[in-house]
Structure formats: C-alpha cells, structure tokens
Design an enzyme around this catalytic site. Sequence first.
Site, PDB file in Angstrom:
ATOM      1  N   CYS A 204      40.071  48.842  33.372  1.00  0.00           N
ATOM      2  CA  CYS A 204      40.783  48.666  34.635  1.00  0.00           C
ATOM      3  C   CYS A 204      40.189  49.662  35.626  1.00  0.00           C
ATOM      4  CB  CYS A 204      42.267  48.940  34.409  1.00  0.00           C
ATOM      5  SG  CYS A 204      43.235  48.915  35.918  1.00  0.00           S
TER       6      CYS A 204
ATOM      7  N   GLU B 266      41.441  57.098  38.990  1.00  0.00           N
ATOM      8  CA  GLU B 266      41.785  56.831  37.592  1.00  0.00           C
ATOM      9  C   GLU B 266      41.036  55.608  37.109  1.00  0.00           C
ATOM     10  OE1 GLU B 266      45.921  56.103  37.305  1.00  0.00           O
ATOM     11  OE2 GLU B 266      46.446  58.049  38.145  1.00  0.00           O
TER      12      GLU B 266
ATOM     13  N   CYS C 199      45.246  54.509  48.483  1.00  0.00           N
ATOM     14  CA  CYS C 199      45.518  53.140  48.927  1.00  0.00           C
ATOM     15  C   CYS C 199      46.347  53.214  50.197  1.00  0.00           C
ATOM     16  CB  CYS C 199      46.296  52.375  47.848  1.00  0.00           C
ATOM     17  SG  CYS C 199      46.508  50.618  48.220  1.00  0.00           S
TER      18      CYS C 199
ATOM     19  N   CYS D 275      49.445  52.314  37.936  1.00  0.00           N
ATOM     20  CA  CYS D 275      48.464  52.743  38.926  1.00  0.00           C
ATOM     21  C   CYS D 275      48.852  54.045  39.582  1.00  0.00           C
ATOM     22  CB  CYS D 275      48.355  51.781  40.096  1.00  0.00           C
ATOM     23  SG  CYS D 275      48.751  50.139  39.791  1.00  0.00           S
TER      24      CYS D 275
ATOM     25  N   CYS E  44      54.786  51.806  44.049  1.00  0.00           N
ATOM     26  CA  CYS E  44      53.469  52.185  43.512  1.00  0.00           C
ATOM     27  C   CYS E  44      53.123  53.618  43.883  1.00  0.00           C
ATOM     28  CB  CYS E  44      52.403  51.229  44.065  1.00  0.00           C
ATOM     29  SG  CYS E  44      50.748  51.588  43.455  1.00  0.00           S
TER      30      CYS E  44
ATOM     31  N   CYS F 105      52.948  49.989  48.973  1.00  0.00           N
ATOM     32  CA  CYS F 105      53.949  49.241  48.213  1.00  0.00           C
ATOM     33  C   CYS F 105      54.994  50.242  47.714  1.00  0.00           C
ATOM     34  CB  CYS F 105      53.304  48.507  47.039  1.00  0.00           C
ATOM     35  SG  CYS F 105      52.099  47.269  47.571  1.00  0.00           S
TER      36      CYS F 105
HETATM   37  N1  SAH Z   1      46.002  46.450  45.307  1.00  0.00           N
HETATM   38  C1  SAH Z   1      45.874  45.495  44.242  1.00  0.00           C
HETATM   39  C2  SAH Z   1      45.415  46.071  42.919  1.00  0.00           C
HETATM   40  C3  SAH Z   1      46.004  47.376  42.451  1.00  0.00           C
HETATM   41  S1  SAH Z   1      47.628  47.421  41.809  1.00  0.00           S
HETATM   42  C4  SAH Z   1      47.163  44.721  44.075  1.00  0.00           C
HETATM   43  O1  SAH Z   1      48.136  45.023  44.757  1.00  0.00           O
HETATM   44  O2  SAH Z   1      47.194  43.769  43.301  1.00  0.00           O
HETATM   45  C5  SAH Z   1      47.628  46.587  40.263  1.00  0.00           C
HETATM   46  C6  SAH Z   1      49.014  46.044  39.890  1.00  0.00           C
HETATM   47  O3  SAH Z   1      49.914  47.096  39.443  1.00  0.00           O
HETATM   48  C7  SAH Z   1      49.705  45.388  41.079  1.00  0.00           C
HETATM   49  O4  SAH Z   1      50.293  44.176  40.706  1.00  0.00           O
HETATM   50  C8  SAH Z   1      50.722  46.431  41.453  1.00  0.00           C
HETATM   51  O5  SAH Z   1      51.723  45.881  42.218  1.00  0.00           O
HETATM   52  C9  SAH Z   1      51.160  46.948  40.084  1.00  0.00           C
HETATM   53  N2  SAH Z   1      51.957  48.181  40.109  1.00  0.00           N
HETATM   54  C10 SAH Z   1      51.974  49.157  41.030  1.00  0.00           C
HETATM   55  N3  SAH Z   1      52.905  50.089  40.742  1.00  0.00           N
HETATM   56  C11 SAH Z   1      53.515  49.689  39.615  1.00  0.00           C
HETATM   57  C12 SAH Z   1      54.583  50.203  38.826  1.00  0.00           C
HETATM   58  N4  SAH Z   1      55.225  51.340  39.155  1.00  0.00           N
HETATM   59  N5  SAH Z   1      54.945  49.515  37.708  1.00  0.00           N
HETATM   60  C13 SAH Z   1      54.304  48.364  37.372  1.00  0.00           C
HETATM   61  N6  SAH Z   1      53.299  47.836  38.077  1.00  0.00           N
HETATM   62  C14 SAH Z   1      52.906  48.472  39.191  1.00  0.00           C
END
Ligand code: SAH
Length: 354
Positions: A107, A94, A114, A338, A121, A118
């Site tokens: 972005c 994306e 990944c 994301c 995510c 997390c």
């Molecule tokens: N791996 C990197 C960059 C990608 S994620 C990182 O972890 O920073 C970019 C941002 O979006 C991160 O802060 C991530 O935690 C956040 N993110 C992921 N899922 C999300 C969600 N469901 N709602 C809001 N932010 C989210």
Amino acid sequence: MKTEIFGLPVEQLQTLLADLGMQRYRAAQVYDWLYRKGVFDFAQMTNISKAEREKLAAAFSVLPRDIEVLRQLDSADGLTHKLLLRLTDGNTIETVLMHHDYGYSVCVSSQAGCDMHCAFCASGLHGAARNLTRAEIAAQVYFFNARLFPAGERVSRVVVMGSGEPMLNFDNVFGALQFLHRPDTADMSYRNMTVSTCGIVPGIERMTRLGLPVSLAVSLHAVKPELRTELMPVNKAYPFLDVLRAAENYAVASGRQVTYEYILLSGKNDSDTDARLLVEYMRHKHAVVNLIPVNPVPEKGFFRPSQQRINHFLRMLEKGHVPATVRREMGKDINAACGQLRADYVRQEDPTCL
Ligand code: SAH
C-alpha cells in the site's frame, strides 16, 4: 550534484552512461541490478568493472538508499509490516507490506500529507500535501522487493491507498505504475494495481482516457449528500452522483469492476436507511462494495459499529443483490489506518501541532 538514477527510463540511462564514456549495454546491467535484484549499492554490481562502478557512484544517487526507515512496525501475526520513511527533504510517509495467501501487496502513499480533510482520516492532520515524485512512489515497492528478492519472492500487487489523493498527483502516480509494469523492472500486471480516490471526477475521466486496465476504487463512505459533505468536504466540489457516473463510465470502458469503499461509522452512516440508499445507488452497476469498519478516531467521535450491526449492514446489501465484502483487517495492532503512524510521529516531534 548527483543525478537520481532510480526510476530513470532505460533510454535516458543509456544516454547518461554514454556521456560518462560507458558502453550502452551497461544500462541494461545496471537496470538488472536495481530492478530485478534490488541491489542499490554500485559497489555490489560485480559484473561492472571497479573503475566504472566508481564512476557510477560519483555520478548518481540511488533513492532507496537515501530514504531512511524511521520506524518499522511488524504485526504480531507477522503478515503486515509498516514503514515510516523519511524522504530526502525531511518529509515522512508511510508504506505497508501485506502478505496475503495470493502473495505480497504494498500500500503506497501518493503524497506526503493530504489536503482532502476527510473527517475520519489522520493523513491530512499536519499541513498541506507535497506530491511524491514518480521515483518516490516506485521506491516504496522496491523497499520491500529488495528484501523479498533474495528469497525468490516479490511484490505482485500495489494499491495506491496510503496517504494522499492520487488523482491530484496523476502524472507521477500513473508514471510510477507504468514504470512498475515494465518487464525489466517489477513486471507487475496492471490488473494487480488499484488506485483509490476520494472522488476527483476529472482524475477518473483522465484514467478512463488513459485506458490502462488498472482497478479503480472510490471512497464513498456516505450516500446522504449532507453527511458525505460533512465527512468528505470534496463532495462540495464533486458531488457523489457525478463521481458515480464517472466511475461507472470507467467500469464500462475498462471492463473492470469498481470497488466502492464504505467506512462503517457507528451511528453516522450505518443505519438501515443508509444501507437501503446504498443498494439503490449500486444496483445495476459494475461494482462491489467494500465495507471497512472504521479505525476509531475517538477524539473526533468516530467509533466502529458492533459486529452484529456490521453483519446486518452486509446482509442488507446482499439481499439487495449488491456484491459486498467486509474488509479483512490486517495489522490493526500496528495502527495500519492511513496516516496514523505519521501523525503520531509528527505529534511527538512537535506536540503543539494537534
Ligand atoms: N485519497 C484516497 C486514497 C487514500 S485513503 C482515497 O480517499 O481513497 C485510503 C482509504 O482509507 C480511503 O477509503 C479512506 O477513506 C480510508 N480511511 C481513512 N481513514 C480511515 C480510518 N480512520 N479508518 C478506516 N479507513 C480509513
């Protein structure tokens, strides 16, 4: 087998063109078409003779032409455009264009998928990550540049906040940023580039040594150790106190404020105690906290706090003299978190995989 031309350094292109019997100055012309005009079809490079254009087309592929747009979603307000792209090996990524009052930002994803897992995510839902190449990262910006150039506009900011962990693809991510910085390509200032990490300490240290004035963002999301480990398993390998130390070293070395992203998850990390701990950790740092009301993942029990709770959390940070903002949400109506579009796509292709 054609050579991929997109992202080649100009010196290398000169050599390859010389091998085809072409003059050195042609490389600068091709560069100009590709990166200043966003023209990816050799047939349209009209200051080059037809015979040479045909030679070029026989010798080179041009990545942005070979990447397929599977879906495009445009937000109702017209300010956010999200593309689901199919790479040449079938992987999907994306990429998102946002129109702010200061200009356009993109972005970009750094990996397809990944491996960080997390909890909140969607990016890591479907198998292991593949590192994107330098060209695949830069091409995401050029997809939009090609559309903006004819109107005299261009992308002026890039945030590496799409799917993937950029510090695990360090060479290609920073290689792409250095490429986009060149005056004969996107001419983008390093200060307008941000790399966001879940907290890979050796990556942050490498970024400090590299010494480019790129902005660093750190996904913090929790300041209670067990909770952070539950939300972000990477906390086991790199506990956040080590991450904060490495990030503060970066801030001091680069003179650039670090952004700490903190997703607000109702009933998980949005209590007064969380806010007080966050103030403790942020105090006296060169830092700003960006509060992100979570894009809900109801299947996993993640919901966004009430507006009242969000405002209260923000006020507690402000009272503790910690600079903080609440992320302005763009493109909520097009699933801009994301990996959500990609996850939906993969799910439809193979409904058994969730
Ligand atoms: N791996 C990197 C960059 C990608 S994620 C990182 O972890 O920073 C970019 C941002 O979006 C991160 O802060 C991530 O935690 C956040 N993110 C992921 N899922 C999300 C969600 N469901 N709602 C809001 N932010 C989210």
